[in-house]
Enzyme design. Structure first.
Site, short mmCIF file in Angstrom:
data_model
loop_
_atom_site.label_atom_id
_atom_site.label_comp_id
_atom_site.label_asym_id
_atom_site.label_seq_id
_atom_site.Cartn_x
_atom_site.Cartn_y
_atom_site.Cartn_z
N CYS A 189 7.91 151.06 -30.00
CA CYS A 189 7.89 149.61 -30.15
C CYS A 189 7.01 148.98 -29.16
O CYS A 189 7.80 148.81 -28.30
CB CYS A 189 9.37 149.21 -30.91
SG CYS A 189 9.39 147.60 -31.24
N GLY B 51 10.04 147.98 -18.43
CA GLY B 51 9.78 148.15 -19.63
C GLY B 51 9.78 149.78 -19.94
O GLY B 51 9.42 150.57 -19.39
N ASP C 141 8.17 151.26 -22.35
CA ASP C 141 7.14 151.86 -22.41
C ASP C 141 6.33 152.41 -21.24
O ASP C 141 5.63 153.20 -21.26
CB ASP C 141 6.22 151.00 -23.36
CG ASP C 141 6.17 149.55 -22.41
OD1 ASP C 141 6.98 148.94 -22.00
OD2 ASP C 141 4.99 148.87 -22.45
N ARG C 142 6.77 151.68 -20.03
CA ARG C 142 5.99 151.92 -18.91
C ARG C 142 6.77 153.35 -18.51
O ARG C 142 6.24 154.10 -17.76
CB ARG C 142 6.00 150.90 -17.75
CG ARG C 142 5.81 149.52 -18.50
CD ARG C 142 5.87 148.41 -17.40
NE ARG C 142 4.89 148.41 -16.15
CZ ARG C 142 4.95 147.47 -15.31
NH1 ARG C 142 6.19 146.91 -15.14
NH2 ARG C 142 4.40 148.05 -14.14
#
Ligand SMILES: Nc1ncnc2c1ncn2[C@@H]1O[C@H](COP(=O)(O)OP(=O)(O)O)[C@@H](O)[C@H]1O
Ligand SMILES: CC(C)(COP(=O)(O)O)[C@@H](O)C(=O)NCCC(=O)O
Ligand SMILES: [K+]
Length: 258
Positions: A7, A107, A109-110
């Site tokens: 997401c 984050g 995602d990172r």
């Protein structure tokens, strides 16, 4: 089967895997208000359309938007009877170290991109992700996430120009034919496109200089190929980098539990 959910601030991507085999992927706009039931109706209608019969037993989530996680947890629990792994939360260990200032919430995602990059390409990497923001994740020789860079995303930059200046239209990114634009749209495209090429090149060069070593640059995100075709910016491009990272983290935690 595994349902992996990535997401981002703009889009949420759902991918299904059967062991190591990729089955399917779908994308929807990120909206924190969406309920578990809405996710289910959306996902199952797409599965039916593509005649995919997936028996989902496990769910892993990475979310840069904290508010969506609640409904995604309910979704996993109610429809697949499973407690999802959520990257960055308790119960979801990472196979790499994270070496940043105390109290920094990197984050997810990172972190996932770091794991994916390390799994596919080893260490000493810069992972560039063209999302809502453009992120540079620095991966050390041992695979650790050791920091990075956050820059405004490509579309965000174009939107900011449009929103702030009355006479500037909404423009889609593309490579302009000339650097010197002879109309408003071409001028805006040139500013963002070539500005971005410079941004990526300068940041990567400075990261390598600061770390005193050569590093491979890995890119992901829909806009990476657009920049790559203009100039050699990246050593590798992987469209599915974040998803791959989610499968690696899932397997790592499964092995820990066994
Ligand atoms: N292939 C593509 N071509 C053009 N724009 C794209 C492409 N893929 C994504 N985008 C745009 O890039 C921006 C970031 O998208 P995405 O990578 O999904 O972001 P996030 O992961 O932050 O949700 C959005 O504005 C999206 O519309
Ligand atoms: C930088 C980001 C906004 C990128 O998110 P995305 O573009 O993928 O939606 C996200 O990774 C985030 O919220 N990071 C928290 C701060 C940090 O990583 O240090
Ligand atoms: K992302």
């Amino acid at each position: 089967m595994l349902l992996a959910i990535d997401c981002g601030n703009t889009n949420t991507v759902f991918s299904i895997y059967d062991g190591d085999d990729f089955i399917a992927t779908w994308r929807t706009a990120t909206e924190w208000q969406r309920t578990a039931d809405q996710y289910y109706v959306w996902l199952t209608s797409l599965m039916r359309f593509e005649k995919i019969e997936a028996d989902i037993t496990d769910v892993i989530i990475s979310s840069t938007v904290p508010r969506v996680v609640f409904n995604l947890r309910v979704f996993a629990d109610r429809y697949f009877d499973t407690r999802p792994m959520v990257v960055g939360k308790a119960g979801c260990a990472l196979p790499v170290d994270v070496r940043v200032d105390a109290g920094t919430a990197v984050g997810p995602d990172r972190l996932v991109n770091t794991v994916a990059g390390h799994d596919l390409f080893g260490g000493d990497l810069i992972v560039v992700d063209f999302g809502t923001a453009t992120t540079f994740d620095v991966v050390a020789a041992d695979g650790a996430y050791v920091g990075g860079v956050i820059a405004p995303g490509v579309n965000l930059s174009l939107e900011a120009l449009h929103n702030a200046a009355a006479a500037l239209p909404h423009v889609d990114i593309s490579q302009p034919e000339h650097v010197v634009g002879t109309n408003t749209v071409a001028c805006m495209q040139s500013g963002v496109f070539w500005g971005y090429v410079g941004l990526v090149r300068e940041i990567c060069a400075r990261i390598k200089a600061e770390r005193g070593r050569d590093m491979r640059v890995i890119s992901t995100g829909g806009l990476a190929p657009l920049f790559q075709q203009a100039v050699d910016l990246f050593d590798e491009f992987r469209d599915d980098l974040t998803m791959h990272g989610l499968t690696v983290i899932y397997k790592y935690n499964k092995d820990l539990a066994d």
